[in-house]
Design a protein around this motif. Structure first.
Motif, PDB file in Angstrom:
ATOM      1  N   GLU A 121       0.840  -1.200   0.000  1.00 11.48           N
ATOM      2  CA  GLU A 121       0.000   0.000   0.000  1.00 11.48           C
ATOM      3  C   GLU A 121       0.873   1.247   0.000  1.00 11.48           C
ATOM      4  OE1 GLU A 121      -3.704  -1.841   2.512  1.00 11.48           O
ATOM      5  OE2 GLU A 121      -2.583  -0.157   3.391  1.00 11.48           O
ATOM      6  N   ASP A 122       1.935   1.179   0.777  1.00 10.32           N
ATOM      7  CA  ASP A 122       2.833   2.332   0.850  1.00 10.32           C
ATOM      8  C   ASP A 122       3.482   2.588  -0.504  1.00 10.32           C
ATOM      9  OD1 ASP A 122       3.755   4.351   2.710  1.00 10.32           O
ATOM     10  OD2 ASP A 122       5.770   3.519   2.326  1.00 10.32           O
ATOM     11  N   VAL A 123       3.826   1.502  -1.198  1.00  8.30           N
ATOM     12  CA  VAL A 123       4.367   1.676  -2.549  1.00  8.30           C
ATOM     13  C   VAL A 123       3.288   2.300  -3.435  1.00  8.30           C
ATOM     14  CG1 VAL A 123       5.256   0.499  -4.592  1.00  8.30           C
ATOM     15  CG2 VAL A 123       5.966  -0.262  -2.319  1.00  8.30           C
ATOM     16  N   THR A 124       2.068   1.769  -3.347  1.00 12.52           N
ATOM     17  CA  THR A 124       0.962   2.233  -4.185  1.00 12.52           C
ATOM     18  C   THR A 124       0.704   3.725  -3.983  1.00 12.52           C
ATOM     19  OG1 THR A 124      -0.005   0.045  -3.889  1.00 12.52           O
ATOM     20  CG2 THR A 124      -1.417   1.739  -4.847  1.00 12.52           C
ATOM     21  N   GLN A 125       0.806   4.147  -2.726  1.00 11.90           N
ATOM     22  CA  GLN A 125       0.490   5.544  -2.415  1.00 11.90           C
ATOM     23  C   GLN A 125       1.584   6.514  -2.866  1.00 11.90           C
ATOM     24  OE1 GLN A 125      -0.052   5.057   1.707  1.00 11.90           O
ATOM     25  NE2 GLN A 125      -2.084   4.113   1.490  1.00 11.90           N
ATOM     26  N   HIS A 126       2.686   6.003  -3.355  1.00 15.26           N
ATOM     27  CA  HIS A 126       3.775   6.890  -3.778  1.00 15.26           C
ATOM     28  C   HIS A 126       4.069   6.702  -5.256  1.00 15.26           C
ATOM     29  CE1 HIS A 126       4.233   6.965   0.596  1.00 15.26           C
ATOM     30  NE2 HIS A 126       4.775   8.164   0.403  1.00 15.26           N
ATOM     31  N   PRO A 127       3.197   7.289  -6.111  1.00 15.12           N
ATOM     32  CA  PRO A 127       3.455   7.171  -7.546  1.00 15.12           C
ATOM     33  C   PRO A 127       4.639   8.034  -7.935  1.00 15.12           C
ATOM     34  CG  PRO A 127       1.560   8.575  -7.137  1.00 15.12           C
ATOM     35  CD  PRO A 127       2.053   8.123  -5.794  1.00 15.12           C
ATOM     36  N   GLY A 128       5.308   7.644  -8.961  1.00 15.53           N
ATOM     37  CA  GLY A 128       6.439   8.449  -9.411  1.00 15.53           C
ATOM     38  C   GLY A 128       6.979   7.847 -10.683  1.00 15.53           C
ATOM     39  N   ALA A 129       7.898   8.546 -11.296  1.00 14.37           N
ATOM     40  CA  ALA A 129       8.449   8.089 -12.557  1.00 14.37           C
ATOM     41  C   ALA A 129       9.157   6.757 -12.385  1.00 14.37           C
ATOM     42  CB  ALA A 129       9.423   9.141 -13.101  1.00 14.37           C
ATOM     43  N   SER A 130       9.918   6.638 -11.309  1.00 16.89           N
ATOM     44  CA  SER A 130      10.666   5.408 -11.094  1.00 16.89           C
ATOM     45  C   SER A 130      10.109   4.732  -9.846  1.00 16.89           C
ATOM     46  CB  SER A 130      12.156   5.747 -10.907  1.00 16.89           C
ATOM     47  OG  SER A 130      12.868   4.564 -10.773  1.00 16.89           O
ATOM     48  N   PRO A 131       9.339   3.683 -10.058  1.00 16.63           N
ATOM     49  CA  PRO A 131       8.517   3.141  -8.982  1.00 16.63           C
ATOM     50  C   PRO A 131       9.297   2.738  -7.744  1.00 16.63           C
ATOM     51  CG  PRO A 131       8.591   1.630 -10.867  1.00 16.63           C
ATOM     52  CD  PRO A 131       9.211   2.926 -11.308  1.00 16.63           C
TER      53      PRO A 131
END
Lengths: 464, 240, 463
Positions: free
Chosen positions: C397-407
């Motif tokens: 979820e924490d990954v999901t909540q932090h969108p960005g160019a380089s995942p």
């Protein structure tokens, strides 16, 4: 002892219902154990072959990938990790010995195959996520070694507990000893007849094993049978000595059953307890915690030294590999202490086997079947040595960023287990087994001398 | 043939046998009479080497039993009060086995002949001896003794518990062995059988031979009178 | 009548030096076993505390990391040790003690104590449970083998029966007397074990006493049946010893061998290869991972009505990771379910064979009541797995909540690590689920007693 005396005792023995029943039960047990052992060993070998095959197939696929890139069928950028030294894997297997069906030994517990690559560490290469049914492991398998170590003595006891007392209680002893024959000679003849039958039963089992397992009569099989025979001799000699007491057959049965419980069940369990209490191992759980702490430190260190990982396709692999080596170095003293304690335990158990025939015989039967602790320990050591040689071959490529070429795959190291020299096994096993033979002879001699002393045992304890 | 020389056996304080002097010559049947505990069985045990004498010697065919434990038994056959056989073997097999132990192996026709001689019914030869009556077992015991060609025979209450007919047959067989020159020592309670069979009779009481005489010395009910009188006198002495 | 017989028997047992000696020796052995067991369990519990504390620190001090990296680092969970393990180690030695809770994988527990033990351990453990299971029946044998046959040999049986004693009463009296001699042994072992195990052991002591009592009662009654039928006490002894060897030593081994033969356990290679195949090609074999990811991507793009993943308001990598995780969970649930079904069939088979040996019914019952059986182990493994799934879900979820160019360039820190707790399961109270063994033991005891009574009914008073 006159040969005719032995012959007549043998004839008498063969007519005894106890013997017929006992021999039948023993042979049935041996038969079941052999059939079960054979089936189990075949599954075991198939399993090893499957692991080997699956790993080889996977490596062959990697090799194809490299060949495709080399031939230009696929662009190198599409397969950035092709030919990575981290991807080469090889199965290190401990093949079941030809007699593995006779004794499960440690084979159901210890690892007999390991996947070796640059992945993992020396502490993980032999750690496995076993799915084996714990109840089965605890109960142990019904193998031929179990039949020998546990059940054979019971047949010996059943055939010998009333050698003299039974004749006395049935009233035949007076008539027997009114013949020109000494009590010791008579008892020895009865004893020898039983030993002959026991050896014949073992021989029969040996033939069945040689045929069923397809090994033919080998030195190892003969040695296995000889160990079983020495064990049977020991129990017969003990029963002989007990018989020379002028006690009732019930008292003899009780004494021998007590000896069996003490020697086969209690003493080994006591040895196990003493070993574990005297030489406690460092906690595996705490070691896990320490390894993970070392991992954190190594990861932080490698994070601070990006020059050690580089920035090509293998950067991550290089970093991972360096982290693992750092953890290994840091925790090496802990594992060395662990290994030293294991070694001390092995020594203590070996020393204690001098006074515990079942422990000695069980170990000997397992070692001769190729499933003993020593062979598994040797396998572990050879796997670790192989891991080292693989690393020596591959690490420089990893550091230099050199891919494996397709042709190189075929020349990479393969594992082959080197068996211990039979002479070494003999050096370890013969002295304590020799002591067992000497002790048996001592028991026999003691019994004969006791019978020679005093009046013939025609009357029991309750008759004046 | 059988000779006791100042034969003495003590069990602790108890004197089971006190200086027994006795001789049984070839072709003679010597009957030992006496109440329980008189020392008859001890005498047998000493001749068999089942017990060691406290003093004195037992001789079998000129061999001191204590010094020739095995050799003396070559010349000696013994039939206990109860002949116990291996119940899962037949009479014939028991005979073969014991004769073999005695060093005189017999087989096939000899076995049949021996069992016929002692009068074991042919139908019983190959039946399990566990099914035998006491008389049949005594007969096998006798056949074992005959097979051994022993020169001396020890009989320990051999006819107790036998019916009169079996007892008679047994006596006849003993006499026939005697006629072949065997010396027979028989311990018994059976006064009738003793008078019928014995060449000489000894009465024992409290470990001593208190009377000895030839069967010809007595007539009618004399033996019973002599026996009771001596046993009573010995008991009175012991009480005093 | 029966009371009188019981009193007489107890007096005889007390005067019989052999019985007294064996009882005292057994008590000594039990004392050693309980003390050694208590020392071991305390040491293990302390080691577990130490390891858990160390591991907690490792998790908190792992430094800044992408949450998925943290999921790969994972956590280790250590299995708690039940206090009553000092009485019965059950199958604990042959089960792992630590499990790595990491992304993508449901690992089994590793580091079985048996792995590091010398080979001599295969002869068995010197625990109080083993002593009672092995030596207890021998004591029962000593007390009962001559009970009837001996009276018959001495001629006292004829006298007793002529006094009007019913043979059934005689048998019941002797059975009760044997149990009364054995009872103190059982109670001393169990109560001292419970006292050393701490308060949470107490509720199970009653059931343990009942189980072991029925077990020993089976042997006493069977020996009485043998004694009533045997021609001599010597024959009764041999018969009872044969029964003991068969029931205590041979049958349990054959039974577990037969169970393993009838329902073979898959090897770990085959099992994990199957799991990997299921995840890669789909559980049904027609739903490969790549197409599952493509479908997920299409669905997300449609839901947020955007053209590329970069335009998504969430980090697609996190969503894909969690979807993969959930697919993996389904695979593991299914395959571990199959594996546990095999274990269950094996256990059922062994329990069915308990008709031949009461030990087969007592062993699992005793281990269950002491919290050292496979069920207790699985309960921990299930809790650990639940914890792992929650842990990985939160990290994804924490990954999901932090969108960005380089995942994977996003790094989380100690706040997140602190938010995620460790698996807390210190109370290792046994919660026995399977008490069928108790019912079987009760049935066997009734069967054995009626056998003894039946033998008494057809009693021969003369040898």
């Amino acid at each position: 002892m006159r040969p005719s005396l032995l012959r007549s005792q043998l004839r008498l023995l063969l007519r005894e219902p106890t013997l017929r029943l006992g021999a039948l039960v023993l042979l049935l047990c041996f038969g079941y154990a052999l059939a079960r052992g054979r089936a189990w060993t075949l599954t075991d070998a198939e399993q090893l072959a499957r692991v080997q095959h699956d790993i080889d197939a996977e490596v062959a696929q990697k090799r194809e990938e490299v060949a495709d890139v080399e031939a230009g069928r696929v662009r190198a950028e599409e397969r950035p990790f092709a030919g990575s030294p981290l991807d080469y894997r090889v199965a290190a297997a401990l093949p079941p010995g030809p007699l593995a069906a006779l004794a499960t030994g440690q084979r159901d517990l210890a690892a007999s195959v390991a996947e070796v690559s640059l992945w993992g560490r020396s502490d993980t290469v032999l750690t496995r996520q076993s799915l084996a049914d714990p109840e089965q492991l605890q109960a142990g398998t019904f193998d031929a070694a179990f039949v020998v170590v546990y059940l054979l003595p019971l047949l010996v006891i059943g055939l010998t507990f009333d050698l003299l007392a039974g004749e006395r209680e049935r009233g035949t002893l007076r008539l027997v000893l009114s013949q020109p024959i000494s009590p010791a000679g008579f008892l020895l003849a009865k004893f020898a007849a039983r030993l002959v039958v026991l050896l014949a039963l073992l021989g029969l089992f040996g033939v069945a094993a040689a045929v069923t397992l397809g090994t033919g009569v080998t030195v190892a099989l003969l040695a296995w049978l000889a160990v079983a025979a020495v064990y049977a001799l020991f129990w017969s000699a003990l029963a002989f000595a007990v018989n020379t007491r002028r006690r009732s057959s019930a008292a003899n049965a009780m004494t021998l059953a007590g000896a069996w419980v003490s020697l086969v069940l209690l003493l080994p369990a006591a040895i196990n307890t003493v070993v574990e209490q005297a030489l406690p191992l460092p906690s595996r759980m705490v070691l896990v915690g320490e390894l993970r702490a070392a991992e954190n430190r190594a990861a932080a260190w490698i994070h601070d030294h990006p020059e050690l990982t580089g920035d090509d396709a293998f950067a991550w692999a290089r970093g991972y590999y360096r982290v693992q080596r750092t953890i290994e170095e840091e925790t090496a003293p802990r594992f060395a202490a662990f290994a030293a304690q294991l070694e001390a335990r092995t020594e203590l158990v070996r020393a204690s086997s001098w006074v515990s025939p079942p422990v000695l015989v069980h170990e000997a039967l397992s070692e001769l079947a190729g499933t003993g602790p020593a062979r598994h320990t040797a396998f572990g050591a050879q796997v670790l040595a192989f891991v080292d040689s693989l690393r020596a071959e591959m690490a420089p490529r990893l550091y230099a960023g050199r891919r494996l070429a397709a042709v190189e795959y075929d020349a990479l190291p393969r594992f082959r287990f080197v068996e211990e020299e039979p002479a070494q096994v003999a050096v370890r096993l013969v002295p304590p087994l020799g002591l067992l033979v000497v002790a048996s002879a001592g028991l026999l001699l003691w019994g004969v001398l006791r019978l020679r002393r005093g009046e013939p045992p025609v009357s029991g304890p309750d008759v004046g | 043939m059988l000779r006791a020389e100042a034969l003495t056996k003590r069990y602790g304080e108890v004197e089971a046998l006190a200086g027994l002097e006795l001789e049984v010559r070839p072709g003679e049947v010597y009957c030992l009479l006496g109440p329980n505990g008189a020392g008859k069985s001890t005498t047998m045990n000493l001749f068999l080497g089942f017990a060691a004498p406290t003093a004195g010697r037992a001789w079998v065919c000129g061999l001191d039993v204590q010094h020739h434990l095995l050799e003396s038994k070559r010349h000696l056959a013994y039939i206990p009060e109860q002949v116990h056989l291996y119940p899962h073997l037949s009479g014939a097999e028991n005979l073969e086995y014991f004769a073999g132990l005695g060093g005189s192996a017999v087989s096939g026709p000899e076995v049949t002949a021996l069992l016929e001689r002692v009068g074991l019914p042919a139908a019983a030869h190959h039946r399990r001896s566990g099914e035998y009556s006491k008389g049949m077992r005594q007969k096998v015991g006798l056949a074992i003794a005959v097979a051994k060609r022993a020169r001396a025979l020890l009989l320990d209450e051999p006819t107790s518990g036998l019916d009169p007919r079996a007892s008679f047959e047994f006596s006849r067989l003993v006499r026939s062995m005697c006629d072949e020159g065997v010396a027979v020592l028989m311990a018994t309670h059976d006064l009738f059988r003793a008078r019928d069979l014995a060449s000489r009779i000894g009465i024992m009481s409290a470990g001593r031979l208190v009377w000895e005489g030839g069967s010809g010395d007595l007539a009618g009910d004399d033996l019973e009178r002599v026996y009771l009188e001596h046993v009573r006198r010995a008991a009175e002495e012991a009480a005093a | 009548m029966i009371g009188r017989i019981v009193r007489h028997e107890l007096r005889s047992a007390w005067r019989d030096g052999r019985i007294l000696t064996v009882v005292v020796l057994t008590l000594g052995l039990l004392a050693v076993a309980v003390i050694v067991g208590a020392t071991n369990v305390r040491a293990l519990q302390a080691q577990r505390e130490e390891a858990a504390a160390l591991e907690r620190a490792n998790w908190l001090e792992q430094g800044p990391k992408n949450p998925h990296g943290a999921a790969h680092f994972g956590q280790y969970a250590f299995k708690p040790i039940s206090g009553l393990a000092l009485f019965d180690r059950g199958v604990d030695r042959y089960l792992g003690s630590a499990v790595w809770l990491e992304a993508h994988r449901q690992n089994t527990l590793v580091h079985r104590p048996a792995d590091d033990a010398p080979a001599v351990q295969r002869f068995g453990d010197l625990t109080a449970a083993n002593i009672l299971q092995v030596i207890g029946p021998l004591l029962a044998l000593l007390l009962t083998f001559a009970a009837i046959a001996g009276e018959r040999e001495r001629g006292t049986l004829r006298l007793l029966v002529s006094q009007g004693v019913r043979p059934q009463a005689l048998v019941l009296g002797k059975l009760a007397a044997a149990m009364l001699v054995l009872a103190p042994l059982l109670l001393v072992a169990l109560l001292s074990a419970a006292a050393l195990a701490g308060a949470n052991g107490l509720p199970y002591v009653g059931l343990l006493a009942l189980g072991y009592g029925l077990y020993l009662g089976c042997f006493a009654a069977l020996n009485l049946a043998i004694s009533a039928r045997a021609r001599t006490s010597s024959a009764a002894l041999v018969g009872s010893l044969a029964l003991w060897v068969a029931a205590v030593v041979a049958v349990p081994r054959i039974a577990s061998d037969i169970a393993a033969w009838a329902c073979p356990t898959p090897s770990e290679h085959d099992f994990f290869a199957q799991v990997a195949r299921d995840i890669k090609q789909g559980i049904n074999g027609h739903d490969p991972k790549d197409s599952r990811t493509e479908a997920l991507k299409a669905e997300l793009l449609a839901r947020y009505d955007v053209k590329t993943v970069e335009q998504l308001p969430v980090n697609f990598a996190g969503v894909a990771l969690q979807a993969g995780e959930e697919y993996g969970d389904r695979v593991y649930d299914r395959r571990y379910g199959e594996l546990y079904a095999i274990y269950r069939r094996q256990a059922d088979l062994r329990l069915a064979l308990a008709l031949l040996s009461p030990r087969l019914a007592l062993q699992p019952l005793s281990a269950a009541l002491c919290g050292t059986d496979l069920a207790a182990h699985r309960e921990f493994a299930a809790a650990a797995e639940e914890h792992r799934r929650a842990l990985v879900r939160r990290l994804n979820e924490d990954v999901t909540q932090h969108p960005g160019a380089s995942p994977f360039k996003y790094l989380a820190g100690p706040e997140l690590w602190r938010e995620l707790g460790e698996l807390r399961r210190d109370d290792a109270d046994p919660s026995p689920a399977d008490l069928r063994g108790l019912a079987i033991l009760a049935a066997l005891f009734l069967l054995a007693t009626s056998l003894a009574l039946a033998s008494a009914r057809r009693l021969h008073v003369d040898p």
